[in-house]
Structures are given as C-alpha cells and as structure tokens.
Design an enzyme around this catalytic site. Sequence first.
Site, mmCIF file in Angstrom:
data_model
loop_
_atom_site.group_PDB
_atom_site.id
_atom_site.type_symbol
_atom_site.label_atom_id
_atom_site.label_comp_id
_atom_site.label_asym_id
_atom_site.label_seq_id
_atom_site.Cartn_x
_atom_site.Cartn_y
_atom_site.Cartn_z
ATOM 1 N N GLY A 320 0.761 -1.134 0.022
ATOM 2 C CA GLY A 320 0.421 0.087 0.398
ATOM 3 C C GLY A 320 0.929 0.928 -0.198
ATOM 4 O O GLY A 320 0.281 2.354 -0.645
ATOM 5 N N TRP A 323 2.557 1.562 -3.708
ATOM 6 C CA TRP A 323 1.218 2.198 -4.359
ATOM 7 C C TRP A 323 2.110 3.667 -4.111
ATOM 8 O O TRP A 323 1.307 4.806 -5.428
ATOM 9 C CB TRP A 323 0.181 1.727 -4.105
ATOM 10 C CG TRP A 323 -1.494 2.097 -4.793
ATOM 11 C CD1 TRP A 323 -1.459 1.587 -5.640
ATOM 12 C CD2 TRP A 323 -1.493 3.340 -4.620
ATOM 13 N NE1 TRP A 323 -3.116 2.195 -6.450
ATOM 14 C CE2 TRP A 323 -3.226 3.598 -5.286
ATOM 15 C CE3 TRP A 323 -2.218 4.677 -3.199
ATOM 16 C CZ2 TRP A 323 -3.682 4.790 -5.804
ATOM 17 C CZ3 TRP A 323 -2.858 5.813 -3.794
ATOM 18 C CH2 TRP A 323 -3.804 5.268 -4.774
ATOM 19 N N HIS A 324 1.307 4.170 -3.227
ATOM 20 C CA HIS A 324 2.030 5.814 -3.484
ATOM 21 C C HIS A 324 2.657 6.462 -4.251
ATOM 22 O O HIS A 324 2.383 7.912 -4.683
ATOM 23 C CB HIS A 324 1.642 6.405 -1.689
ATOM 24 C CG HIS A 324 -0.074 6.275 -1.074
ATOM 25 N ND1 HIS A 324 -0.131 5.035 -0.320
ATOM 26 C CD2 HIS A 324 -0.585 6.668 -1.137
ATOM 27 C CE1 HIS A 324 -1.570 5.342 0.098
ATOM 28 N NE2 HIS A 324 -1.690 6.149 0.205
ATOM 29 N N GLY A 325 4.188 5.756 -3.999
ATOM 30 C CA GLY A 325 5.140 5.908 -5.006
ATOM 31 C C GLY A 325 6.215 5.617 -5.087
ATOM 32 O O GLY A 325 6.167 4.578 -4.006
ATOM 33 N N PHE A 470 0.650 10.363 -7.522
ATOM 34 C CA PHE A 470 0.117 8.856 -7.711
ATOM 35 C C PHE A 470 -1.032 7.977 -7.788
ATOM 36 O O PHE A 470 -0.457 7.229 -8.253
ATOM 37 C CB PHE A 470 -0.405 8.420 -6.114
ATOM 38 C CG PHE A 470 0.200 9.011 -4.852
ATOM 39 C CD1 PHE A 470 1.332 9.535 -4.761
ATOM 40 C CD2 PHE A 470 -0.509 9.747 -3.509
ATOM 41 C CE1 PHE A 470 2.560 10.245 -3.704
ATOM 42 C CE2 PHE A 470 0.072 10.592 -3.139
ATOM 43 C CZ PHE A 470 1.466 10.536 -2.932
#
Lengths: 470, 336
Positions: A320, A323-325, A470
Amino acid sequence: MLFNSFTYAIFLPVVFVLYWTVLRKRQNALLLVASYIFYGAWDWRFLGLLILSTTVDFYVGRALATQEDNAARKRLVGLSLLANLGILGFFKYFNFFADSFADVMGRFGLAPSTPALQIILPVGISFYTFQTLAYTIDVYRRKKEAEQSLLDFAVYVAFFPQLVAGPIERAQRLLPQITTPRTSLTYEQVRSGSFLILLGLVRKVVIADSLAPIVNETFRQADTAGAATLMVGIVAFALQIYGDFAGYSDIARGSSRLLGIELMENFNQPYLSRNITHFWRNWHISLSTWLRDYLYIPLGGNRKGIAKKYRNLMLTMLLGGLWHGAAWTFVVWGGLHGLYLVAHRWVPHISEKDHSDPFEWRDLLPAFITFNLVNVTWIFFRAESFSQAFDYLEGLVTLRSGRLVVREAVMLLLALTLSMGLDLIQRNMRSHTALQRLPALVRGFAYGSMILLVILWSGGAPVPFIYFQF
Amino acid sequence: MAIIDEQTTIEPTGEPGRRSPAGLVVIAIVAVLLLGEVGARILEPRLPTVDYWGSEDLDEKAGAMVDLQGTGADVVFLGSSAVNRGFDSSLFADLTGAPSFNAAVDASSPRLLEAFIEEVVRPTLDPKVLVIGLTSREFNDNALTQQELLDRYLNSTGRAEFLGTASVKQRLEGLADKLSAFVRLRPVLRQPNQLIDAVRGTNPDPPEKTDPPYTVDRIWAQQMASRSLTDYEIGDLELGALGRIVDALEAAGVMVVLVDMPVVEDDWAKLHPDGVANINAFHQALAAFAAARDVDLMDTWEETWPVEQFRDPVHLNSVGQARLTRLIADRLTGSL
C-alpha cells in the site's frame, strides 16, 4: 484539468447543462467525451493508455463471462493483470527498480549499466488501473456480470469526477448507476452536490493550499529548523494532505452527485480516530477496502493463524505504501502503519466504541496520541529522501533550538480549528453534509463564510492536488 | 485485518435535512459577503498595497515607467535590491545631465530582467544605456526567492494587461478587483499579521528617515542564506539569460554596462554556503562573461568599501549610494 481551476468552473456547468437538457438521451456518450477532454487537458498522449486499459479489461471481462474452462479463465485474468500491472510497473516503477537494483549492485562493488529513462507518470494511472483490475477480478470470481456495453464500461473507467484521484469505485456500485439512465435530478441532489463542492474547495483551497508554503519551507530546512518549527511543519502537512485529498474526494462526490451518480465516501474524519485501526477505517477508504479485497484476503487474510495474519497485514501495508509512490520512503511509511496495526492488536482494547459515535472529551487523549503516531509516518511520506526524514526526526527528538515563525503558527492554528471544526460537526451530526441540517439562518451564515474563505484564498495559478502524482 | 473490518458506509443521496426557506439562506449568504466587503473597505487605507505586477517593488517600478512613457530615460539602472540601494538616479541626472531611472527590482534575477527589459523597460523608457548591477545571488541557478518572483511576475495581472495578453480568467479577476475591495485585497487579508496590524492601526512599514546603522539581521541573513543562496551553483540558467539580455540590447543599439556590485565580508562569510569560494566563482564567471562578450564591466571591488557605507552586507547606505552613483557617472560621462 484541476477541480480548483477556472477551466473546471466552466467545464462542469457546461457538462451539467448539456447532460440534463439536450443530451439527456446521450448521457453516457457525453460523459465519455467529457471525461476524455478532462483527462486529455492534462496530456492527450496518455489517453491511449486509458483506452488500452479500458479495451483490454472490457474484452477480457466478456471472454471470462463465456469461458467455463478454469485454465483458460486464469489465462484471461492473467492477461488483464499483465496489461494493467505492466503499464503501471513501467510508467511508475521502472526507474525505481532500476535505480534500486543499481544501488544494491553498487554495494557489492558492481556497477551495472541500468537504463535511466525519462518517463512521465501519467496522472491517475494508479487509480484507474486498480479500478479496472477490480472489475476483471470480480468477473473472474463471478461476483460481477461482465459488462456488455463498451461505452458504459469506458465511462466506468474514465468517469471524470473520480478518474485521476478516486475514490476507486467497484464495478458493483458504479456500473449499475452508469448503465441505468438518469432521468431526473432532485433539488436535494443539486443542494447537497453543490455543498460538497463548496466543502471540498474549503478543504483544498483554504486549508491545504494555505499550509503548503509552511510545509515546503519546513521540510526544505529539515536539517536546521528548530523543533517547534518542525512540529508546526508536520502538523501542517497532516492537515495539508488531508485537506487536499479529502477536498478532492468531496468535489468528486459533489460533481458526480450533480450528474445523478453517487460515489463512495473516501474519508470519515480520520484525525478524530481513537486508534490506528479506526484511522485506517476512515482514511482513503476506497484504497484500504481495495487492498483488503484484492490483496489481504487473497494472501490468506486472518484465516491461517496469527503469524500469517500479521505477515499478510505487513505485506498489504508495505505494498500500500509502494502504491503511493516509487520510493522507499513510501514503503517505510506503509511499514510503520503496518507495525502500528500489528501493535494495536496486542494492546488491550480499552473502548470498543464505534468509530461513528459522537466524539467526546474522553476521546481527546487517544485521538491526540493516534494523530501524533500518524504524524511520525507523514515525515517519511513527505520527505524527499531518508536523510531528510532522519534530519527531521532528529530535530524533533533532540528538541533542536530555533526560532518559530509566529505567523506560521497562527496560520496552522486557524487551519487546525477549521479542519477539526468541520470534522467535529460532521462526526457529531453523523453526516458529511451535516451543515445542511442547521437552521436556515445559521446555514446561510456558514455557507457565506465558506464562500468568503474560498474567495480569500483563491487567485493565481491553481495548486495541483498532491494525490495526482500517485 | 485492521484496515478494513467494516464496510464503507455510503451516504444516501440527497440527505433530506430540514427544509428551510431558501430565501433566508440566500439573505444570510449575501449578508456575510457584504460584511466581508464592508470590512475590507474600512481596512483598505491601513493595509499595504496589493501586488499587481508580482511584488510591491515591481508595482512601483512598472507603474512609474508607464507614467514616464513618452518622456523616457537615457540611462536605466537594473538589478536587484543591491542596485535599488546602490544608485541614486536623481543624483546621477544632476551629475551627468542625462535623464535616468532606477528600474531595479528587489530579488530579481537575470531571467526576470530579461523579460522585464523587453516587455516593460524598453517599450516605456527607450534607454540609450542600461547599467546592470550584479551580486553573487543573481548567478545562483537554485535561488528560490528569485524563482518565485519570476513566477509571480510572469503570472501577474499587471503584466498580462500591459502586454494585452490577459486571459479570460485574468480579465474577470481584474474586473472583480476593480469592483470589490475584498477581492482586490485578498493577498494581504490572508496574512494574519497584516490584518492584526490593520485592525490595530499600526503602520507595518514606517518610512525611514535616516540611515540605519550597519547590522546583519539574523532572520534576514537566515532567509538570504536558505533561499537566495541555497545550493549555490553557477550554471547556464541565469548566465544564459544575461547573455540573451546583452545580445538583444546590443542588437537594438543600447549600450550595456555591467557592474560587479560592492558587498562586505559578512556576505560571503555569513551568508554563502561555501563562503569565499562562492564569491570567487561569481567574480570569475562575471569577468569571463564580460570578456567573452566584450561588454563593459565596472569592477567596484578595485576600491575599498568600508562597512560604514553599508546598511547590511549587500546594501549600501546613502553615503555608499552617493559614492557608487558618482563612480558610474564618471564612467559614463564620455559616453552620454
């Protein structure tokens, strides 16, 4: 096209009028054209990726609907995964993994020649990729019928209010709303939709954008700023990212409601959470539920013993974070949240009070502790490098001396009061549009004040939303 | 798993709420907006002016140049705050008889000057000689304050309206600015300290009557070091812009004089990240630039500049200003 731009202020009313009048019988065609214009206004070249993702998942879905052979079905879903994750992997993570590989090899005295590509990250790619993937997986799991109309499916993928930063909607919720013609618009929809847009603008323009310069300056001086300034900076970032993303979600929901389509709530006053578990039930809800259904549960969830449960939890949070960066700082951010969640399982639960219950004085201390635990993770989320994050932490822990800019502290106090005030009203009146239930005169004064604040903080070039990256 | 033990609640469409007379709501909204407008009009005389061209200094200079359009000025001084404080255009005119104007802009960079000269200075003043004073910060490609000012200037309503390139949005904003004090004063009303000063009736910027003594203000120094001189690097960004300025001016027949502005030791010792190495790099780059392009360079460092002639490490006081103005007047007398 940004929600907080002059262009969108023209775009949405034009779409709204056409949608409910002359193109009432062509609503989905209009939505698709409008969505592609909305996306293409950023960079039309990446429309191709959106169309590719749409086409692959539409035809994979249709094939899955008619295919009974399990091996063939697996191949089909594999094709969708390959296409979507391949696009995401290349555009978002190629350089990250190439650099990380080179870094690891360098530590062993090897210097591999890794290609450094100038890759532009297509806006919203993480959001629409997850949305289309969810559709294919649900069809594969036979939880959802395959969509037969390419137009309707394309609208589901590209629906402009939620295209670039969510909420990541499930096909079961959104597609039926798209396939069913919207024949009437109620006064309540217009009223509450407009209110959500105004609320979103307050969160974005007034709270998030006003704090952005303070945050930027503080992180830039992470190695020299005093502890008080660093404290102001991190609380400012907590409010900035919340205002930015929750503001986006409110505007998305409001815009969508004006078009007769309901989007899910993505935030539920997360900073009033009494513990980290509550926080994650109320922060970026559409992503956390996605991760639960398509990652945590397939990994085994909490069904295979305590050790595997925690392993699955950690893996889910680490991914997770990624996923953001494409940076290790995001992985650490996710990892810290994973550790918090595991630790919370070990702490005896003092209160089993439901999160949606009204906020009381006795909730203040646990909410304060949770807020500050989350703030520690924000340092890694916001920092551009580990050294910056550790400089920041060092300054806080060692109580580094330094001058606090009073103006910045005052700005933070005002933003904090506004943000928490809105959340408290929403929580204690159990509704995101709670202000609409106030007596007419009070409501009018509240709306007027919100409009005044938005005017006060508007002007100049619109500030992009943080989650677009993102 | 903790993050998702419960299903998301979906708020019902069109939450009914308590219906109240819409007219009352509208009246209350209008009342609040009017209150804001009246409040802004009352406070307006006590508030600082709003930047129309990107900064207070740009407003002042651009406004004055527009007023001088037609009259013009033979000699124009350009640069940053060091030039603003360094040259007295009235004294220069008295000494040389040549009409002159100090168009320097605080925190400007060659990139800003490049646009400002072509867009405003030359069309309004049509100068024969342009004196560009430079300090080390103007060559720093990573200067944050300078970058921000450039962005503000390029996006300013004043520039767009002057050039006739205002977008629909800018025109509407311009109209709203004219009609509403609240809209016009937004940038200053956002600042709690300025608002408090206005309510209290305190003048935030009292005019200076005498030269302040030489000081190195800690906050100013910190700002200068962390914003204008941060990650000090002389690259092609600012030097390239200076090259284009010189090319354009020479092509237009305007004489260019570069001035290596005087500063005192505290500048490199206390403000620059790599101290004297940064200053030396700046001098070398400027000298090499002038030599390569055959541009007249006045090196003020050939003389001694005591701190008594400065108000801070980079800004001259009135004594220093008069001295520097005489130096440039002597230098240009034969050319005017």
